[in-house]
Design an enzyme around this catalytic site. Sequence first.
Site, mmCIF file in Angstrom:
data_model
loop_
_atom_site.group_PDB
_atom_site.id
_atom_site.type_symbol
_atom_site.label_atom_id
_atom_site.label_comp_id
_atom_site.label_asym_id
_atom_site.label_seq_id
_atom_site.Cartn_x
_atom_site.Cartn_y
_atom_site.Cartn_z
ATOM 1 N N ASP A 22 46.746 -76.758 -45.638
ATOM 2 C CA ASP A 22 45.380 -77.305 -45.624
ATOM 3 C C ASP A 22 44.523 -76.710 -44.503
ATOM 4 O O ASP A 22 43.540 -77.296 -44.074
ATOM 5 C CB ASP A 22 45.422 -78.837 -45.531
ATOM 6 N N HIS A 228 44.212 -47.945 -38.724
ATOM 7 C CA HIS A 228 43.873 -49.373 -38.830
ATOM 8 C C HIS A 228 44.881 -50.242 -38.087
ATOM 9 O O HIS A 228 45.227 -51.325 -38.527
ATOM 10 C CB HIS A 228 43.791 -49.790 -40.310
ATOM 11 N N ASP A 245 38.532 -50.255 -30.875
ATOM 12 C CA ASP A 245 37.489 -50.278 -31.911
ATOM 13 C C ASP A 245 37.191 -51.745 -32.157
ATOM 14 O O ASP A 245 38.011 -52.463 -32.746
ATOM 15 C CB ASP A 245 38.013 -49.580 -33.173
ATOM 16 N N ASP A 256 29.755 -52.082 -34.409
ATOM 17 C CA ASP A 256 30.995 -51.339 -34.673
ATOM 18 C C ASP A 256 31.084 -50.223 -33.640
ATOM 19 O O ASP A 256 30.375 -49.213 -33.763
ATOM 20 C CB ASP A 256 30.954 -50.799 -36.110
ATOM 21 N N HIS A 335 39.298 -38.978 -41.473
ATOM 22 C CA HIS A 335 38.286 -39.897 -42.007
ATOM 23 C C HIS A 335 36.905 -39.262 -41.893
ATOM 24 O O HIS A 335 36.744 -38.211 -41.289
ATOM 25 C CB HIS A 335 38.349 -41.261 -41.300
ATOM 26 N N HIS A 339 29.389 -44.522 -41.725
ATOM 27 C CA HIS A 339 29.200 -45.469 -42.832
ATOM 28 C C HIS A 339 27.978 -46.308 -42.489
ATOM 29 O O HIS A 339 27.580 -46.390 -41.319
ATOM 30 C CB HIS A 339 30.446 -46.336 -43.066
ATOM 31 N N HIS A 346 31.259 -52.228 -43.059
ATOM 32 C CA HIS A 346 31.017 -51.104 -43.984
ATOM 33 C C HIS A 346 29.952 -51.628 -44.940
ATOM 34 O O HIS A 346 30.252 -52.255 -45.959
ATOM 35 C CB HIS A 346 32.311 -50.715 -44.718
ATOM 36 N N GLU A 369 31.129 -41.658 -35.765
ATOM 37 C CA GLU A 369 32.453 -41.935 -35.221
ATOM 38 C C GLU A 369 33.481 -40.843 -35.473
ATOM 39 O O GLU A 369 34.485 -41.064 -36.157
ATOM 40 C CB GLU A 369 32.966 -43.267 -35.769
ATOM 41 N N TYR A 373 43.337 -37.298 -33.953
ATOM 42 C CA TYR A 373 44.586 -38.080 -33.872
ATOM 43 C C TYR A 373 45.751 -37.109 -33.989
ATOM 44 O O TYR A 373 45.891 -36.433 -35.015
ATOM 45 C CB TYR A 373 44.621 -39.117 -35.007
ATOM 46 N N ARG A 390 38.803 -41.677 -30.594
ATOM 47 C CA ARG A 390 37.620 -41.852 -31.458
ATOM 48 C C ARG A 390 36.505 -42.359 -30.559
ATOM 49 O O ARG A 390 36.757 -43.158 -29.655
ATOM 50 C CB ARG A 390 37.896 -42.826 -32.603
ATOM 51 N N GLU A 392 32.751 -44.023 -31.143
ATOM 52 C CA GLU A 392 31.918 -44.556 -32.235
ATOM 53 C C GLU A 392 30.716 -45.297 -31.675
ATOM 54 O O GLU A 392 30.861 -46.216 -30.861
ATOM 55 C CB GLU A 392 32.749 -45.523 -33.094
#
Length: 426
Positions: A22, A228, A245, A256, A335, A339, A346, A369, A373, A390, A392
Site C-alpha cells: 500500500d 546509466h 549526472d 540536467d 551516445h 536532447h 528527455h 553533453e 568512456y 561527461r 553536460e
Amino acid sequence: MTRGGGGIALIPTANEQTRNRDTHYPYRADSYFQYLTGFNEPEAVLVIVVGSGDAAAQSILFCREKNIEREIWDGFRHGPVGARELFGFDAAHAVGELDAKLPELLANQPALWFSIGHDAAWDQRIATTLNAVRAESRSGKRAPATIRDVRAELDAMRLIKDPTEIAVMRRVAEISTAAHVRAMRFTAPGRFEYEVEAELLHEFRRRGCEFPAYTSIVAGGPNACVLHYVGNDQILRAGDLLLIDAGGELGGYASDITRSFPVNGRFSGPQADVYDMVLGAQAAAIAAVRPGATFADPHEAALKVLAQGMIDLKLLSGSLDAVIESETYKRFYMHRTSHWLGKDVHDAGEYKEGEHWATLLPGMVLTIEPGCYIRPADDVPEAFWNMGVRIEDDALVTTDGCEIITLAAPKKIADIEALMRDAHAD
Ligand code: GLY
Ligand code: MN
Ligand code: MN
C-alpha cells in the site's frame, strides 16, 4: 491546435503508481496534462472542446470531489468548484461523472485528439465510448470520423518555451548548479557515492525542488563507464574520477547537468588529457547552437573534436575522416550530444522534420553533453583505463546564439581544482 472543423481533445493525467503493497511512488502529474492545466492532483482529465471557426475553445476539468474524510487522511483536494475558480477552467465536474458525460461530449464532434496507445485502459475506455456513440446513430449521433494523436500538437508547443517556462528553467538550473557545487565540495576519498547523492538531494529539496528530475548518477572510477549507473553504493578512491549526472525538478521543469572531477581534487595528467578533450568538444558543440542551425550540428561539431582527440591520445588510429566515417569513435563515445529539455528530462518534441534534422529556434532548450568512456582493453593505453568523463550543460537557444543556463557549476580544470582545494581547506 490545428482547429480545422473543430473537435475535442482528451488529456488524462497520470495514474498513481503502487510501489509495494500500500505504498505509492511519489505522485507526478502527466507532463502534457500539467503543461495545459498546472493542476497536480491525480484522477483528473482535461477535455478541450476545440470549437470550429471562430468559436472559442472550452476547457473542462474532471477532478476528484472534495471529501472531508479523505482530506483528513491524504490532504487537500480542490474539488471541481475550487479548481474552476483557481485555475480558470470554463467548467469542472466530478471525475466520477466522466464516463456518463463522455458519449455526449464526443457525439457529433468531427475529430478526437487523444494520446493513442499511451495507456491500454484509456484506449479501451475510448473504444467503449466511441461504440456507445455509434450505438446512437439512429438518433442522429455520429462518432468522430478522425482520431488524431494529441501529442503531435502538444509536442510542437512544448518545444518552444515561453518566458514563464524559461524563468522556471533558469531557477531549477540555478538550484541544480548549487547542488553540483555542494557535491564537489563534499567529495573526498573514503566517502561513499550515496553520501554524495545525499548532498545533491539535500540541496535540491532545501531550495524547493519537488523531486530530482531523474535518478542521480554518482559514479566513481569504473562506474562512470556505465552510462546509466544508479547503484551509487561504492566507496570513492583517490586517483579516480567521479561523474555526477544530476538535476532537480521544479514546478514540473527539469535540469540536467553532468560534471566529472577527481575524487581527490587534483587531475592527473592522463585525466586532464581526456577531460580537456571532452571540454573542447563541448565548447565546439555550444558554438554550433544558434537559430537556423540543425539539431545535429552540435553533435557533429563535438564528434570532430572527440574523434581527433581520440587519435591524438592513441585511443584510435587512422585519419579523422576515417574515424568519423567508420564510427570507430563509438567504442568510447556511444551516445548523442543533445536532447530536448523541459518538463521531461528527455523532453517532448520531434528531432526530425521529414528527412531533415529539426531546425533550432529561439526558445528551444537542449542539453550539450559530450563524453568519453574508456574501458580496460589490451589495445588501449593503460593510463586511460576506467575513465568516464561527461560534461553536460543546458542551452537555451536565443535570437543570435545560445545561453548556457547551467554555467554556475564549474567545469574548467583550474576552477574545479580551486573549488575543491578551498573546500578541503575548511
Ligand atoms: N540524465 C540523462 C541524460 O543526460 O540524458
Ligand atoms: Mn542529458
Ligand atoms: Mn544528464
